[in-house]
Enzyme design. Structure first.
Site, short mmCIF file in Angstrom:
data_model
loop_
_atom_site.label_atom_id
_atom_site.label_comp_id
_atom_site.label_asym_id
_atom_site.label_seq_id
_atom_site.Cartn_x
_atom_site.Cartn_y
_atom_site.Cartn_z
N HIS A 34 36.97 -23.39 3.33
CA HIS A 34 37.12 -23.71 1.96
C HIS A 34 35.56 -23.23 1.59
O HIS A 34 35.65 -22.69 0.34
CB HIS A 34 36.79 -25.37 1.78
CG HIS A 34 38.06 -25.96 1.37
ND1 HIS A 34 38.79 -25.54 0.21
CD2 HIS A 34 39.03 -26.85 1.85
CE1 HIS A 34 39.92 -26.32 0.14
NE2 HIS A 34 40.19 -27.04 0.98
N GLU A 55 42.89 -20.90 5.17
CA GLU A 55 42.83 -22.16 4.41
C GLU A 55 44.37 -22.81 4.48
O GLU A 55 44.66 -23.90 4.98
CB GLU A 55 42.29 -22.43 3.28
CG GLU A 55 42.31 -23.58 2.52
CD GLU A 55 41.98 -23.53 1.39
OE1 GLU A 55 40.76 -24.25 1.01
OE2 GLU A 55 42.40 -23.01 0.40
N ASN A 106 31.85 -9.64 33.14
CA ASN A 106 32.45 -9.22 34.55
C ASN A 106 32.84 -10.39 35.68
O ASN A 106 33.62 -10.37 36.45
CB ASN A 106 30.87 -8.78 35.18
CG ASN A 106 31.04 -8.19 36.58
OD1 ASN A 106 31.37 -7.34 36.92
ND2 ASN A 106 30.53 -9.01 37.64
#
Length: 684
Positions: free
Chosen positions: A51, A73, A404
């Protein structure tokens, strides 16, 4: 890229800063929400962030961001109302839109960058919303909670009244919200619009004065009043409104009690007032200005020590002189003020390491999904404070290490089950203060590192010779993971296998005077430990005079210092070593390293330094007490110098060179290995 014509550079900077905060919040919360589907508070927080981005970008006239945030939204609203089933495609679409929002934000700072096409992203959001939506099974009881006799403070139209009654019927409660702002036009209009966006994330804004349409048409006001139908508590509404910048006072009351609370808003002492007061006591500051302040304080620290020393000399020579005594008192006060100033500036530069950790859950999530692995990432010690300059330098190494761990460490679900493990792997990230440095650990419960595999790969890549492979210990074999160009990946992917990664981590950590250690056990897991200085601006250094020069070794590496005698020194394969309580370590003579040719002293000292599991003795003429040293880089003056990481100035004006302990250790250990290799070859 086109923005509203009346937007100033200052207003753009404010927007960029606020957008960064909302984007970071979305990054953290979306990954959390994928694991916590039932967390309604998290859903509301994410919805409000979208918003806010939509509203502030609309005020800026930045249409692409407004449209994308609006599409995001809409999807979140379905989630919030329970009409959207949570699934991986839903979160993939939301995270894809977040990446696009970031690209749009970067475009504002780099106008020449290629424009970001949001069409595909918006289409994906709409597609997921349609495919994954379902009708809510919950239907509000008819007639429950109707309060037609309410007398709102604002005059509302018949249409708004119908919306209010419908909201009450569905179980929401009406609240009157009155807000006073501390700024005038044009910022007050933007703040009013932002408050309307924030409160609409909590429920339905029935009416407001001024209205959103009036604000968009240019109407300005110093305060805002609205009627909100919401399921949230009053304190929550008050907190959300008070979090908006420039809010001075907030008054939130049940609508039916509005007539009882017409007291002057400026005398209100509620939670919103306290929160906004705290907000007004904070300011934003450019990092470059902060760095400049730190440099100036560094110069003050040098002069502080010199003034203090001169004062002591004068007092010793002229004890009975009143003027000298007054100078001593003034000097003490100056030293005290500079000390406090240095401490305060250091604190301003500190930030919670959680700011660095925050982006890592997204990294772990994306890598695990690409590799078909299941993973839990836990993070502790996020409140541990770290210097801002260090935080920027360790972000990339931590990302490398985490990727990793997920790629090489954590096994596939099938393999984990066959080994009697839970199918979901665990990676733990932890930070803590330990004496004069910061320790960060990254631990996984994966397959561990096989030293024999490391030797075989290193041999194949010509990193080591067969003779050396036969001689090195398992610990040394494991540390081959930090060798340049060494990768154990069986194939090249966009995750790993290009021969880069842990060598970059090691180089970056060593560049900031840190160290990295590794512990591992096959089929049990691997633990990496990083040791970092508290700051790059100053260090605690042990002073080592050699000939006419003085060197400083950072205390973070020092374990002890001993008087060196001839019977303690031996020679192995042509290299000097010292046997200290059964521990044999190479010796580094600073005279030889830096070509100092004056007469040798009658006594010498060995300063034992450690980086990970590598221990070396540095030989100097003397060992003086530790001092706080302001670090100055030499790169711009004389370039990189092997064995030297920087310089400083002592109180007497003497220049001190700061030793690069890591490169000295590497030099000692590689020389020892080379001599051992030549010895083995000659014997064969």
């Amino acid at each position: 890229m086109e923005l509203a014509p009346d937007i100033t550079p200052e207003e753009l900077q404010v927007f960029l800063q606020e957008a960064d905060e909302q984007l970071q919040l979305l990054d953290e919360d979306l990954v959390r929400l994928e694991q916590e589907h039932d967390n309604e508070e998290l859903v509301q927080e994410i919805f409000r962030a979208a918003h806010t981005l939509k509203g502030s970008s609309a005020m800026l006239g930045y249409t692409p961001m407004t449209e994308l945030a609006h599409a995001m939204e809409n999807l979140l609203d379905k989630f919030r109302k329970g009409t959207l089933t949570p699934s991986t495609p839903v979160f993939d679409a939301l995270l894809l839109s977040l990446d696009a929002l970031r690209d749009l934000r970067e475009t504002l700072e780099s106008p020449d960058a290629a424009p970001t096409d949001i069409t595909t992203v918006v289409r994906e959001l709409d597609k997921v919303a349609r495919e994954k939506s379902q009708e809510s099974a919950e239907v509000p009881p008819d007639g429950e909670g109707t309060t037609a006799s309410l007398q709102p403070a604002l005059e509302i139209s018949s249409e708004a009244k119908e919306r209010l009654e419908a909201a009450i019927t569905s179980g929401k409660k009406p609240l009157s919200v009155k807000v006073a702002l501390s700024v005038g036009p044009p910022w007050s209009a933007m703040r009013c619009f932002q408050i309307l966006q924030e409160t609409s994330g909590l429920g339905d804004v029935i009416t407001s004065s001024p209205s959103a349409k009036a604000i968009e048409e240019g109407v300005t006001a110093s305060d805002l009043e609205l009627v909100l139908a919401t399921s949230a508590e009053e304190d929550e509404v008050r907190r959300v409104v008070a979090s908006v910048i420039d809010v001075e006072r907030v008054d939130v009351t049940p609508l039916e009690e509005r007539a009882k609370v017409e007291s002057d808003l400026t005398r209100s002492k509620d939670l919103g007032a306290a929160a906004s007061d705290r907000e007004l006591r904070t300011v934003r500051i450019d990092v470059a200005r902060l760095d400049n302040l730190m440099n100036l304080v560094g110069e003050l620290v040098i002069e502080r020590t010199r003034i203090s020393q001169i004062g002591k000399i004068l007092e010793a020579r002229y004890r009975e002189d009143d003027l000298v005594h007054s100078l001593g008192v003034t000097t003490s006060n100056v030293v005290k003020v500079v000390n406090e100033l240095q401490e305060d500036i250091m604190q301003v530069r500190m930030l919670p390491i959680g700011r660095v950790f925050n982006g890592l859950p997204r990294v772990a999530r994306d890598v695990a999904q690409k590799l078909g692995k299941k993973l839990d990432l836990t993070m502790d010690g996020q409140e541990t404070e770290i210097d801002r300059s260090l935080a920027e330098r360790i972000r990339d190494p931590l990302v490398h290490m985490l990727r990793n761990a997920v790629d090489h460490g954590i096994e596939t679900p099938e393999l984990r089950i066959s080994r009697g493990k839970p199918e979901k792997g665990t990676v733990k990230l932890d930070a803590r203060h330990e004496q004069s440095h910061i320790v960060i650990t990254l631990e996984d419960d994966g397959g561990g590192i096989d030293p024999e595999v490391m030797k075989a790969v290193a041999l194949k890549r010509d990193v080591i010779t067969q003779e050396l492979a036969d001689k090195i210990s398992d610990k040394e074999a494991i540390r081959l993971i930090f060798s340049s160009g060494l990768s154990t990946a069986s194939e090249v992917t966009d995750v790993s296998g290009r021969g880069v990664g842990m060598d970059i981590v090691n180089a970056n950590i060593e560049a900031i005077n840190g160290y990295i250690d590794v512990e591992t056990e096959l089929e049990k897991g691997t633990k990496f430990t990083l040791g970092l200085p508290l700051t790059l601006a100053t260090i605690q250094g042990l002073l080592l005079p050699v000939g006419g020069d003085t060197y400083a070794v950072p205390l973070i590496y020092v374990t002890e210092a001993v008087l060196l005698t001839k019977d303690m020194v031996s020679t192995i394969h042509g290299s000097e070593v010292i046997n200290l309580r059964g521990s044999v370590m190479p010796l580094i003579r600073l005279r030889e390293v830096f070509g100092i040719e004056d007469a040798h002293p009658t006594t010498e000292f060995a300063v034992v330094v450690r980086s990970g599991d590598r221990v070396v003795g540095i030989v100097a003429d003397e060992v003086k007490e530790p001092q706080e040293i302001v670090v100055k880089t030499l790169g711009q003056y004389i370039g990189d110098t092997n064995g030297i990481s920087g310089a400083s100035i002592l109180a007497d004006g003497q220049v001190v060179l700061i030793l690069d302990v890591i490169s000295l250790i590497q030099r000692a250990t590689s020389n020892a290995r080379d001599r051992e290799h030549r010895s083995l070859v000659s014997m064969s």
